[in-house]
Design a protein around this motif. Structure first.
Motif, short mmCIF file in Angstrom:
data_model
loop_
_atom_site.label_atom_id
_atom_site.label_comp_id
_atom_site.label_asym_id
_atom_site.label_seq_id
_atom_site.Cartn_x
_atom_site.Cartn_y
_atom_site.Cartn_z
N UNK A 309 -32.37 12.74 -3.65
CA UNK A 309 -31.45 11.62 -3.41
C UNK A 309 -30.15 11.82 -4.18
N UNK A 310 -30.26 12.31 -5.41
CA UNK A 310 -29.06 12.54 -6.23
C UNK A 310 -28.17 13.62 -5.61
N UNK A 311 -28.82 14.65 -5.06
CA UNK A 311 -28.07 15.73 -4.41
C UNK A 311 -27.30 15.19 -3.21
N UNK A 312 -27.98 14.36 -2.38
CA UNK A 312 -27.31 13.77 -1.22
C UNK A 312 -26.14 12.89 -1.66
N UNK A 313 -26.37 12.08 -2.66
CA UNK A 313 -25.36 11.15 -3.16
C UNK A 313 -24.12 11.88 -3.65
N UNK A 314 -24.31 12.91 -4.45
CA UNK A 314 -23.17 13.64 -5.01
C UNK A 314 -22.40 14.39 -3.93
N UNK A 315 -23.13 14.98 -2.97
CA UNK A 315 -22.46 15.67 -1.86
C UNK A 315 -21.64 14.70 -1.02
N UNK A 316 -22.24 13.54 -0.72
CA UNK A 316 -21.54 12.54 0.09
C UNK A 316 -20.30 12.02 -0.63
N UNK A 317 -20.41 11.80 -1.94
CA UNK A 317 -19.26 11.32 -2.70
C UNK A 317 -18.11 12.32 -2.66
N UNK A 318 -18.45 13.62 -2.76
CA UNK A 318 -17.40 14.65 -2.71
C UNK A 318 -16.67 14.60 -1.36
N UNK A 319 -17.44 14.39 -0.30
CA UNK A 319 -16.83 14.31 1.04
C UNK A 319 -15.94 13.08 1.14
N UNK A 320 -16.46 11.93 0.67
CA UNK A 320 -15.70 10.68 0.78
C UNK A 320 -14.40 10.73 -0.02
N UNK A 322 -12.69 13.47 -0.67
CA UNK A 322 -11.86 14.61 -0.27
C UNK A 322 -10.62 14.14 0.48
N UNK A 323 -9.75 15.06 0.79
CA UNK A 323 -8.51 14.72 1.49
C UNK A 323 -8.81 14.15 2.88
N UNK A 324 -9.79 14.75 3.56
CA UNK A 324 -10.15 14.27 4.90
C UNK A 324 -10.85 12.92 4.83
N UNK A 325 -11.58 12.71 3.73
CA UNK A 325 -12.28 11.44 3.54
C UNK A 325 -13.34 11.19 4.59
N UNK A 326 -13.52 9.93 4.92
CA UNK A 326 -14.59 9.55 5.85
C UNK A 326 -14.27 9.94 7.29
N UNK A 327 -13.02 10.33 7.55
CA UNK A 327 -12.66 10.71 8.93
C UNK A 327 -13.42 11.95 9.38
N UNK A 328 -13.81 12.81 8.42
CA UNK A 328 -14.60 14.00 8.78
C UNK A 328 -15.94 13.59 9.37
N UNK A 329 -16.53 12.57 8.80
CA UNK A 329 -17.80 12.08 9.33
C UNK A 329 -17.60 11.46 10.72
N UNK A 330 -16.50 10.74 10.89
CA UNK A 330 -16.22 10.11 12.20
C UNK A 330 -16.08 11.19 13.27
N UNK A 331 -15.39 12.29 12.94
CA UNK A 331 -15.23 13.39 13.90
C UNK A 331 -16.59 13.96 14.29
N UNK A 332 -17.51 14.06 13.33
CA UNK A 332 -18.85 14.58 13.63
C UNK A 332 -19.59 13.70 14.63
N UNK A 333 -19.25 12.40 14.63
CA UNK A 333 -19.92 11.48 15.55
C UNK A 333 -19.52 11.72 17.00
#
Length: 722
Positions: A309-320, A322-333
């Motif tokens: 869970x900690x690994x997922x949390x830290x990875x997700x925080x780095x993505x959020x 980042x410069x792209x932010x949450x838009x990277x996740x939206x593109x994946x959708x």
């Protein structure tokens, strides 16, 4: 499964006993992970002798008919008795069914119950034919009375009923002989088995809260988990363990979900910080080291789970962050299909964003923030944490939006837009959250209506009833003045056209390519012709707008259920739905509540009867004469004082009710209605409507129409039951 099995055992056995003539005083069913128990009190020692008379064929009937009757009744020809009836001589017979001992009946009923038990899942083992949820080890079946105890003679696939059972699997596995239910329960408890699931749950909760209190902590309440854990143990032993320091900074919801889903642990939080710092686990046995080995093993497994869970949390925080932010996740959708006829999740986000922007001014939200929130609200569906724990969707979106530095209103909407999920769930109140929540649910409903995927009977695979109830609660609890017809027409139209275009040329059509504001029938028809070359676009648009109207009816049906639970009668709601503006749910409910309160008064009840009398007479005479009496009554033809008084009252009532309705002051409108009660009663007491003088008759019928017209401003009272 356990609690349902206990109820099934109770129902099937007691129903079988009663059907066989054995009545009883009371019955109780209990369950543990290893046993199902039924105790029946006050059972008859034997079924009563039954005597009945049965009518047979006529005397002189064919032999085959008589022989068939004899076989069915189980009698001989000598037992037949001839009797005269209005239809001639007929055979009768007296049948006597002697009573049977209780033990014999119980054996039959219990065997049928066991062999046909409705387990959701069952297995067959060994050489026998019996299916059971797990291999059945023993059957204890005894009858107890003042004279003593007897074992019921029963054998199912080699398992013979007896008067023995066994205690706890590890702590007291030896055989126990019992003489009755009280003896059974007491000896089991001494053998480390708590028979009652409620007692086990209470013991677990009391010991868990005591241990937490002793450490200055609180147990996070979870009734579902408590019931589940109580069903996993026969002798609950509560143990409290610590969470490693490195995991304490994880969001408390992540800790709670991980521990609950993977290991059935209760979370223990520090009330001062809100952090979850310890856990409660429930063992099924006492140990020499007071559970130290059990706790050590559990903590080792928990640390491995929380490391993930900690690994997922830290990875997700780095993505959020980042410069792209949450838009990277939206593109994946864009690669995730929402529904094969409604496109991807990314396409759905485009639709929700446009709809949220449109709804924003109605709910007092900033349109830009509403659109921004709608575009990131479902981004967390691409995150690693939500992939592992889908139940955290929305909540994690809030955490990630905050980490990305988005406005707090946007972050809150990420979590709140799924709500309300059920009748007891809280309703969002922040304007941006309300706009996105409404857009989300309305998109779901209009989309599935556009492709004709509506709920049928008890089937509702896409939870559309829940979505409609969510819209209703969002509108009512936030006092939103939203004309649903406009939104539904527009949304169903855009989704329908998009689906048809994709079907025609397999092209992905963005919402912007369709005129989102095109609700007008003519413009809609032109768009169908332009985009699809439809030969009869009006026929298509008629069909589409019929779907939108059908969806509004669905909302009204859900509203009836919602208001009925609050004590408002269905006919009162129907009377208000029949009025203009019924797509404004807030206005509709205000009207319904006022009418419900009015009809509970003497004035309301009596006025309703007067209105119905006037309406019934008028409708009957209009049908008979083939005309409509709606041209206005003339006061100069009034003969009786009560008739003149009614003219005055209707004029005053209309003057009072109309502005009150316009001002949406339904309480004042009802007071105006109440003033009509006495004049209407007096009119019917003193005046004959269908007078011999045709001029008087027509004038009075037109006067009845005035009653219908004035009262009809408030609601369609013809739909209210007498």
């Amino acid at each position: 499964m356990q609690s349902r099995a206990a109820e099934d055992l109770k129902k099937r056995v007691t129903d079988g006993l009663v059907e066989a003539g054995l009545t009883y005083a009371g019955a109780a069913a209990l369950s543990t992970p290893r046993r199902l128990t039924l105790a029946v009190d006050g059972l008859l020692a034997e079924s009563p002798t039954i005597r009945e008379e049965r009518k047979g064929p006529k005397v002189g009937a064919p032999d085959k008919a008589i022989e068939g009757f004899l076989r069915g009744a189980g009698v001989t020809r000598e037992q037949l008795e001839e009797r005269e009836t209005p239809k001639g001589p007929v055979y009768f017979v007296q049948i006597e069914k002697p009573g049977r001992p209780a033990a014999e009946i119980i054996a039959e009923v219990l065997e049928a119950t066991i062999r046909n038990f409705p387990w959701p899942k069952s297995m067959r083992w060994g050489a026998g034919s019996l299916r059971w949820v797990r291999p059945l080890h023993s059957i204890l079946c005894i009858l107890s009375d003042e004279a003593g105890t007897s074992v019921v003679d029963l054998d199912i696939d080699g398992i013979k009923a007896g008067n023995t059972t066994r205690g706890h699997r590890f702590m007291a596995p030896d055989e126990i002989t019992v003489t009755g239910f009280d003896d059974y329960a007491a000896k089991l408890k001494r053998a480390h088995v708590v028979l009652d699931a409620r007692e086990r749950a209470e013991a677990i909760w009391q010991e868990a809260t005591n241990q937490a209190f002793a450490n200055g902590l609180d147990v996070v309440e979870d009734k579902g988990l408590l019931a589940e854990v109580a069903g996993l143990v026969e002798w609950p032993v509560v143990l409290m363990g610590a969470i490693d320091e490195e995991f304490l900074e994880l969001p408390p919801e992540v800790l709670q979900t991980s521990m609950k889903e993977h290991q059935k642990f209760f979370s223990v939080k520090n009330p001062k910080t809100g952090r979850i710092e310890k856990f409660i686990t429930v063992a099924n046995r006492e140990t020499a080291d007071n559970g130290a080995t059990i706790l050590a093993g559990n903590q080792k497994v928990l640390s491995a789970r929380l490391a993930d869970a900690k690994f997922f949390w830290e990875n997700d925080l780095r993505t959020a962050k980042s410069e792209a932010g949450m838009s990277a996740w939206v593109e994946n959708l864009g690669n995730v299909t929402f529904h094969n006829k409604l496109g991807t999740q990314a396409a759905r986000i485009d639709r929700i964003a446009a709809l949220a922007r449109e709804i924003a001014p109605v709910v007092g939200a900033d349109a830009d923030l509403a659109e921004q929130a709608a575009r990131v609200a479902k981004a967390d569906l691409s995150s690693e944490m939500v992939y592992e724990f889908p139940e955290l969707q929305g909540l994690m979106g809030r955490y990630y939006a905050e980490a990305a530095g988005l406005p707090q209103d946007v972050a809150n909407a990420c979590e709140a837009h799924y709500s309300p999920l059920g009748p007891g769930d809280d309703v969002p109140s922040e304007p941006v959250s309300v706009a996105v929540a409404l857009a989300d649910k309305l998109d779901t409903l209009t989309g599935f209506w556009a492709i004709d995927e509506k709920p049928t009977g008890s089937k509702d695979p896409f939870a559309l009833r829940r979505a409609a109830l969510g819209v209703i609660r969002l509108v009512l609890e936030n006092d939103v003045r939203l004309h649903l017809s406009n939104v539904l027409n527009k949304a169903v139209f855009t989704r329908d056209l998009s689906v048809r275009i994709q079907k025609a040329n397999s092209a992905t059509v963005k919402l912007q390519e369709i005129q989102a504001g095109a609700v007008d029938q003519k413009i809609a028809a032109e768009l169908y012709k332009e985009k699809l070359g439809t030969s009869d676009p009006k026929a298509v648009t008629d069909e589409v707008f019929d779907k939108a109207e059908d969806l509004l009816t669905f909302f009204h049906d859900r509203l009836k259920v919602f208001l009925r639970d609050q004590g408002i009668r269905h006919d009162v709601i129907d009377a208000c739905i029949a009025m203009e503006g019924n797509d404004d749910l807030t206005l509709l409910v205000k009207r319904a509540r006022a009418l419900e309160d009015f009809l509970k008064t003497d004035d309301g009840e009596n006025l309703l009867q007067g209105f119905k009398r006037a309406n019934n007479i008028l409708s009957k005479e209009e049908e008979k004469d083939g005309v409509e009496y709606s041209f206005g009554a003339d006061r100069k033809f009034a003969e009786h004082d009560s008739e003149k008084a009614l003219f005055d009252a209707l004029e005053a009532g209309g003057a009072a009710i109309s502005p009150a309705i316009e001002a949406e002051d339904f309480a004042a409108a009802m007071r105006g209605m109440a003033a009509l009660r006495a004049p209407i009663d007096a009119f019917f007491d003193a005046v004959q409507v269908n007078a011999d003088n045709e001029i008087l008759r027509r004038n009075r019928l037109n006067l009845l129409n005035q009653i219908r017209k004035v009262c009809g401003q408030v609601a369609d009272l013809t739909k209210v039951e007498g």
